[in-house]
Design an enzyme around this catalytic site. Structure first.
Site, PDB file in Angstrom:
ATOM      1  N   LYS A  64      12.654 -37.819  10.273  1.00  0.00           N
ATOM      2  CA  LYS A  64      13.200 -37.024  10.851  1.00  0.00           C
ATOM      3  C   LYS A  64      11.929 -35.710  11.784  1.00  0.00           C
ATOM      4  O   LYS A  64      12.186 -35.340  13.395  1.00  0.00           O
ATOM      5  CB  LYS A  64      14.561 -36.569  10.102  1.00  0.00           C
ATOM      6  CG  LYS A  64      15.074 -36.192  11.965  1.00  0.00           C
ATOM      7  CD  LYS A  64      16.191 -34.868  11.172  1.00  0.00           C
ATOM      8  CE  LYS A  64      15.317 -33.201  11.517  1.00  0.00           C
ATOM      9  NZ  LYS A  64      15.807 -32.025  11.258  1.00  0.00           N
ATOM     10  N   CYS A 120      32.780 -32.237  19.359  1.00  0.00           N
ATOM     11  CA  CYS A 120      32.732 -32.934  17.969  1.00  0.00           C
ATOM     12  C   CYS A 120      31.906 -31.743  16.799  1.00  0.00           C
ATOM     13  O   CYS A 120      31.717 -32.766  15.655  1.00  0.00           O
ATOM     14  CB  CYS A 120      32.672 -33.954  18.116  1.00  0.00           C
ATOM     15  SG  CYS A 120      32.956 -35.578  16.786  1.00  0.00           S
ATOM     16  N   CYS A 127      39.114 -32.512  20.037  1.00  0.00           N
ATOM     17  CA  CYS A 127      39.678 -33.806  21.236  1.00  0.00           C
ATOM     18  C   CYS A 127      40.367 -33.572  22.471  1.00  0.00           C
ATOM     19  O   CYS A 127      40.455 -33.982  23.174  1.00  0.00           O
ATOM     20  CB  CYS A 127      40.378 -34.424  20.031  1.00  0.00           C
ATOM     21  SG  CYS A 127      39.886 -34.762  18.254  1.00  0.00           S
ATOM     22  N   CYS A 149      37.767 -33.314  24.660  1.00  0.00           N
ATOM     23  CA  CYS A 149      36.560 -34.344  24.625  1.00  0.00           C
ATOM     24  C   CYS A 149      37.121 -35.094  25.640  1.00  0.00           C
ATOM     25  O   CYS A 149      38.278 -36.190  25.417  1.00  0.00           O
ATOM     26  CB  CYS A 149      36.138 -34.062  23.127  1.00  0.00           C
ATOM     27  SG  CYS A 149      35.395 -36.315  23.473  1.00  0.00           S
ATOM     28  N   CYS A 180      36.860 -43.044  21.299  1.00  0.00           N
ATOM     29  CA  CYS A 180      36.563 -42.536  20.075  1.00  0.00           C
ATOM     30  C   CYS A 180      38.180 -42.832  19.067  1.00  0.00           C
ATOM     31  O   CYS A 180      38.734 -42.582  19.696  1.00  0.00           O
ATOM     32  CB  CYS A 180      36.286 -40.812  19.921  1.00  0.00           C
ATOM     33  SG  CYS A 180      36.237 -40.646  18.574  1.00  0.00           S
TER      34      CYS A 180
END
Length: 364
Positions: free
Chosen positions: A245, A314, A321, A324, A331
């Site tokens: 990463k 999130c 939510c 969002c 979702c």
């Protein structure tokens, strides 16, 4: 950092590959026991090197061949005045058979939301931090930028950006006070003791182990690479405490080399939530599956894009939510209790007090 366009000699093969369904053989790699730095930050150096040797075998496939990135503005919108970011939206040419359903709509909605808020990663993320502490460092002193990027990445494992930023500020001020006008540089670190470094970074996760890794990594850079960051993923992951990463992000932002996607806990969680990858507890498996279908030109920006979204909108601990836009049919993990009724003043106050001020999202 400017947006980038990927130039690859294997462009024809990439196009053919994207027009075909994903190959099942790719997912056989999931059975290999590999972990990135978030999962095993306290492994002994020899164990980490053994694991990264296994990981680089997976990296050495045609699909993840290193390609040089040439700078070109690819954003479809202007730089956000809120957070200074500019992410390239998904185009029709990015779509191909075998990709997850509605992924392009989710991706573009996230870009629209991210343009309205300032998240920690936008100024204190590893690739942004050196320029935040020393404006235009990446343009004026690219080798020094690469080194500071490496240090910020090594400090970042299991540590919030805000804490990482504080540690980097401590190191800069300390080294300048000792006469190193460049602040965090390889000469300053090599002149310091391990205990001195540990004191400077004591608020980051696993600070003692990281202080040891940083010292050893600097010695290796001095002895083998003339004090600069190597340009291949195989050499980068040889540095103590540096896994895939970190390595992919280091090459992307330090050298403009797009060797793979940097998958952290946010990307790992969100990609599974939206059905972009299969369920797995291995971020390395998530990386390989994402690379099998996500257009290569988006590999470098998907990390800061989704990390900022995962830090704020999130968040794994707090549901938002109701502000969002993915809650409108995109979702499947929606908290429907939050969608009932208008947003109250009390709720607005809570949105403003979060890790980022999310109240601007009410407008969209």
């Amino acid at each position: 950092m400017p947006s980038k366009r990927i130039i690859t000699k294997a462009a024809d093969q990439d196009v053919k590959r994207r027009k075909s369904p994903r190959l099942e053989s790719r997912f056989q790699l999931q059975s290999v026991e590999v972990k990135i730095e978030e999962e095993v930050p306290v492994k002994e150096e020899e164990v980490i090197k053994t694991e990264t040797r296994v990981q680089t075998e997976a990296i050495k496939t045609e699909d993840t061949k290193e390609v040089e990135v040439k700078e070109e503005e690819t954003c479809s919108a202007e730089v956000s005045p809120i957070n200074g970011t500019c992410f390239s939206t998904v185009k029709d040419s990015d779509l191909a058979e075998g990709q997850p359903k509605n992924w392009q709509h989710i991706y573009n909605e996230i870009i629209a939301m991210r343009a309205k808020i300032a998240t920690p990663v936008d100024s204190m993320g590893c690739e942004k931090m050196p320029d935040t502490l020393s404006p235009a460092l990446s343009q004026n002193r690219p080798q020094l930028y690469r080194f500071q990027l490496l240090i910020s990445l090594m400090l970042s494992s299991q540590t919030k950006d805000e804490i990482n930023y504080e540690a980097s500020q401590n190191m800069k001020a300390h080294f300048i006070s000792k006469g190193f006008e460049n602040g965090v540089c390889i000469e300053a670190v090599r002149s310091s003791t391990e205990s001195e470094l540990d004191e400077l970074i004591k608020r980051v996760g696993f600070h003692r182990r990281k202080a040891m890794y940083i010292k050893k990594a600097c010695d290796l850079l001095h002895e083998k690479h003339n004090g600069d960051i190597p340009k291949t993923i195989e050499e980068v992951v040889e540095l103590p405490g540096v896994g895939p990463k970190m390595g992919h992000l280091l090459l992307q932002f330090g050298w403009g080399i797009n060797s793979g996607i940097g998958v952290d806990v946010h990307i790992h969680r969100l990609a599974q939530k939206w059905g972009w990858v299969r369920k797995t507890d291995k971020p390395e498996a998530t990386r390989l599956e994402l690379e099998s279908w996500l257009p290569r030109r988006l590999w470098a920006q998907v990390n800061p894009l989704l990390v900022g979204f995962g830090q704020t909108v999130c968040n794994s601990q707090i549901s938002n939510c109701d502000v969002c836009t993915l809650s409108k049919g995109l979702c499947r993990g929606v908290n429907r209790k939050l969608l009932k009724g208008p947003i109250s003043e009390e709720r607005l106050a809570k949105l403003r007090r979060q890790r980022a001020d999310l109240s601007p999202l009410v407008e969209i």
